[in-house]
Design a protein around this motif. Structure first.
Motif, mmCIF file in Angstrom:
data_model
loop_
_atom_site.group_PDB
_atom_site.id
_atom_site.type_symbol
_atom_site.label_atom_id
_atom_site.label_comp_id
_atom_site.label_asym_id
_atom_site.label_seq_id
_atom_site.Cartn_x
_atom_site.Cartn_y
_atom_site.Cartn_z
ATOM 1 N N ASN A 218 65.956 86.489 68.955
ATOM 2 C CA ASN A 218 65.240 85.094 68.468
ATOM 3 C C ASN A 218 65.883 84.033 67.924
ATOM 4 O OD1 ASN A 218 62.769 86.180 67.531
ATOM 5 N ND2 ASN A 218 63.406 87.638 65.751
ATOM 6 N N SER A 219 67.000 84.002 68.613
ATOM 7 C CA SER A 219 67.746 82.942 69.171
ATOM 8 C C SER A 219 68.343 82.421 69.822
ATOM 9 C CB SER A 219 69.537 84.184 68.236
ATOM 10 O OG SER A 219 69.989 84.235 69.667
ATOM 11 N N VAL A 220 68.416 81.146 69.487
ATOM 12 C CA VAL A 220 68.453 80.075 70.988
ATOM 13 C C VAL A 220 70.086 80.303 70.893
ATOM 14 C CG1 VAL A 220 67.929 77.743 71.888
ATOM 15 C CG2 VAL A 220 66.343 79.272 70.705
ATOM 16 N N ARG A 221 70.899 80.531 72.455
ATOM 17 C CA ARG A 221 72.231 80.405 72.852
ATOM 18 C C ARG A 221 72.046 78.881 74.156
ATOM 19 N NH1 ARG A 221 75.738 83.989 71.640
ATOM 20 N NH2 ARG A 221 76.815 83.453 72.972
ATOM 21 N N GLY A 222 73.268 78.432 73.899
ATOM 22 C CA GLY A 222 73.407 76.826 74.810
ATOM 23 C C GLY A 222 73.162 75.800 74.328
ATOM 24 N N MET A 223 72.948 76.395 73.100
ATOM 25 C CA MET A 223 72.651 74.230 72.952
ATOM 26 C C MET A 223 73.741 73.133 72.675
ATOM 27 S SD MET A 223 68.967 74.325 72.575
ATOM 28 C CE MET A 223 69.340 72.349 70.740
#
Length: 221
Positions: A84-89
């Motif tokens: 549920n997490s977005v990484r790399g933004m």
């Protein structure tokens, strides 16, 4: 000189990302910066002969402008969805910013490019502790409590945990035996100190056998 300056400034930003072991590190940021710088040089000086021809109208800025939109595919490649997490933004934003550094260096705006590099490094490295401190205060957590039936009434849970109504997202009760209940409480926007204190107060209540807590940050960049 402009290409070398672009490579240097890009490497400074890349080293910060390399330190955190991100896929887009020193080489990627240097290549983006140098490539953007070369595009800017070609855009500004590559069509001088054509412009001098009669009845010829060209917009040399159009070629450099495509870097801003075209660099998006590299940024998209650094963004990962894990659960549920977005990484790399943040890395995607740094790649896009480094392209701007290359354009500035290619246009001869050394001072602006250097100041922007300093600001980017402060944002990436200097602001991280503040961001982590803020995230520590807006965590979400789940309490899983086993207790005797009716030991902890619903109307007492918020008072025991000392939270507001908006912080309680879900309460579920499941009967596991004739006289025991498993209660799951999902809280949002709570600090680590509140989580520890709430768990301690629940454990002290009569009829409560055990309390387990699982924590999760609000988001990941």
């Amino acid at each position: 000189m402009r290409l070398l300056v672009a490579a240097l400034l890009g490497s400074l930003v890349g080293m910060e990302r390399e330190r955190l072991l991100w896929a887009a590190g020193i080489r990627t940021h240097m290549l983006v910066s140098v490539g953007a710088c070369l595009t800017m040089i070609v855009s500004a000086y590559g069509f001088q002969n054509s412009i001098q021809q009669p009845h010829t109208v060209l917009d040399p800025a159009r070629m450099a402008a495509q870097v801003v939109s075209g660099i998006g595919f590299l940024g998209a490649g650094s963004i990962l969805l894990r659960g549920n997490s977005v990484r790399g933004m943040t890395t995607a934003a740094s790649i896009w910013s480094v392209a701007g550094l290359g354009l500035a260096a290619g246009g001869g705006l050394y001072f602006a490019a250097s100041v922007c590099t300093g600001i980017i490094l402060v944002i990436l490295a200097g602001m991280k502790p503040l961001e982590e401190a803020y995230r520590a205060r807006i965590q979400s957590c789940t309490f899983r409590m086993r207790s005797e039936r009716g030991a902890v009434p619903f109307d007492q849970l918020k008072k025991v945990l000392r939270v507001r109504g908006g912080q309680v997202k879900r309460i579920e009760v499941q009967s596991v035996e004739d006289d025991l209940d498993d209660t799951t409480i999902l809280l949002v926007r709570v600090s680590q100190a509140d989580i520890r204190a709430g768990a301690a107060r629940l454990k002290e209540m009569p009829g409560v056998q055990n309390v387990k807590v699982s924590k999760k940050g609000s988001r990941k960049l």
